[in-house]
Design a protein around this motif. Structure first.
Motif, short mmCIF file in Angstrom:
data_model
loop_
_atom_site.label_atom_id
_atom_site.label_comp_id
_atom_site.label_asym_id
_atom_site.label_seq_id
_atom_site.Cartn_x
_atom_site.Cartn_y
_atom_site.Cartn_z
N VAL A 133 -26.58 -21.29 18.40
CA VAL A 133 -26.18 -23.15 18.01
C VAL A 133 -26.37 -23.48 17.15
N SER A 151 -16.67 -32.84 24.18
CA SER A 151 -16.97 -31.84 22.99
C SER A 151 -15.08 -31.63 22.10
N ALA A 198 -24.62 -28.32 23.53
CA ALA A 198 -23.94 -27.15 23.23
C ALA A 198 -24.31 -25.99 23.76
N GLY A 216 -17.74 -27.36 20.25
CA GLY A 216 -19.15 -27.75 20.12
C GLY A 216 -18.95 -29.24 20.48
N VAL A 245 -20.77 -23.73 19.30
CA VAL A 245 -20.71 -22.52 19.25
C VAL A 245 -20.41 -21.42 18.01
#
Length: 218
Positions: free
Chosen positions: A213, A112, A55, A119, A151
Motif C-alpha cells: 500500500v 474507490s 487502502a 485504491g 494497493v
C-alpha cells in the motif's frame, strides 16, 4: 549645541517607533503565514493517513475473496498479473484515521478509484479553523487536503504446467475421485515463493506480504 542634539533626538523618535512597529507587523505576518501553513500540513497529513487506512482496510478485507479463489488460475492471474480491483470497503477506516489526526472526511469525498487501479481517494477538512490572525478573513477558514493511496501486488502468479492427457485406450480417471491440484506458484520479491497447496490453503501468507500500500500522486 544642547538644543540641536535635543531637536535631532526628537526627530529620530518617530522614525524609530515606525520602524519597530513595522518589524512587529512583519513578525506577526510571518507568524500568521506559518500558522496557516502548519494547519495545511496537518490537513495533508490527515488526508494521507486516511487514504492509506482505506487502502489497507480494503487489502485486508480482500483476504476472504482471495482464499475463495486460490484454486482458480484465471482468478489468480487477474489478481496478481492483471489489474486487481479488491474490495470497495475502506472508508470506515479513512474516517477513523482522519478524526485521529484532527480532520473530517469531506462528505462524498472518500471512494474507490475508477481508473482501473485498486485504491482510494480521500478529501478531508480540518476540525479546527486556522485561528485568529492579523490576516483578514483567515480566522474562520479551514484547511482542506486530498490524497490517493493504491494497493499493488508484491507477487506474480505462475500457473502450474498442465497435466499430460491420458493416451488413447486409457480409462480416464473418475473426476469425483481426482484430488485437487495446485494451480501454480506465487513468486514474490526477494526470491520468496509460495507453492499453492490445495490441502493447506490456510497457510496463505499475510496480505501485507502479498500486496503493498502506498500513496500515489493522483
Amino acid at each position: 549645541m544642547t538644543h540641536r542634539s535635543t531637536s535631532e533626538s526628537g526627530q529620530a523618535a518617530p522614525i524609530y517607533i515606525t520602524m519597530v512597529a513595522g518589524l512587529l507587523f512583519l513578525a506577526l505576518a510571518f507568524f500568521a503565514v506559518g500558522q496557516a501553513g502548519a494547519t495545511r500540513n496537518d490537513a495533508q497529513a490527515a488526508a494521507d493517513a486516511a487514504a492509506l487506512a482505506a487502502a489497507q482496510e480494503s487489502r485486508d478485507l480482500f483476504r476472504g475473496d482471495l482464499l475463495g479463489g486460490l484454486l482458480d488460475p484465471g482468478f489468480l492471474d487477474d489478481v496478481f498479473n492483471g489489474h486487481p480491483i479488491g474490495t470497495w470497503n475502506g472508508c470506515q477506516a479513512a474516517t477513523r484515521f482522519a478524526d485521529e489526526n484532527g480532520a473530517d472526511v469531506r462528505p462524498g469525498e472518500c471512494g474507490s478509484l475508477t481508473d482501473g487501479r485498486w485504491g482510494f481517494a480521500v478529501g478531508v477538512v480540518t476540525q479546527e479553523p486556522m485561528g485568529a490572525s492579523i490576516l483578514p478573513g483567515t480566522e474562520d477558514e479551514y484547511a482542506e487536503a486530498w490524497a490517493t493511496a493504491v494497493v499493488e501486488p508484491r507477487c506474480g502468479f505462475e500457473p502450474a504446467e498442465e497435466e499430460q492427457q491420458p493416451e488413447d485406450g486409457d480409462e480416464p480417471e473418475n473426476p469425483d475421485d481426482a484430488e485437487p491440484v495446485s494451480p501454480g506458484t506465487l513468486r514474490c520479491g526477494g526470491g520468496t515463493n509460495w507453492d499453492i497447496d490445495p490441502e493447506h490453503l490456510d497457510l496463505l501468507p499475510d496480505m501485507a506480504d502479498l500486496f503493498s500500500v502506498r500513496l500515489a500522486q493522483d
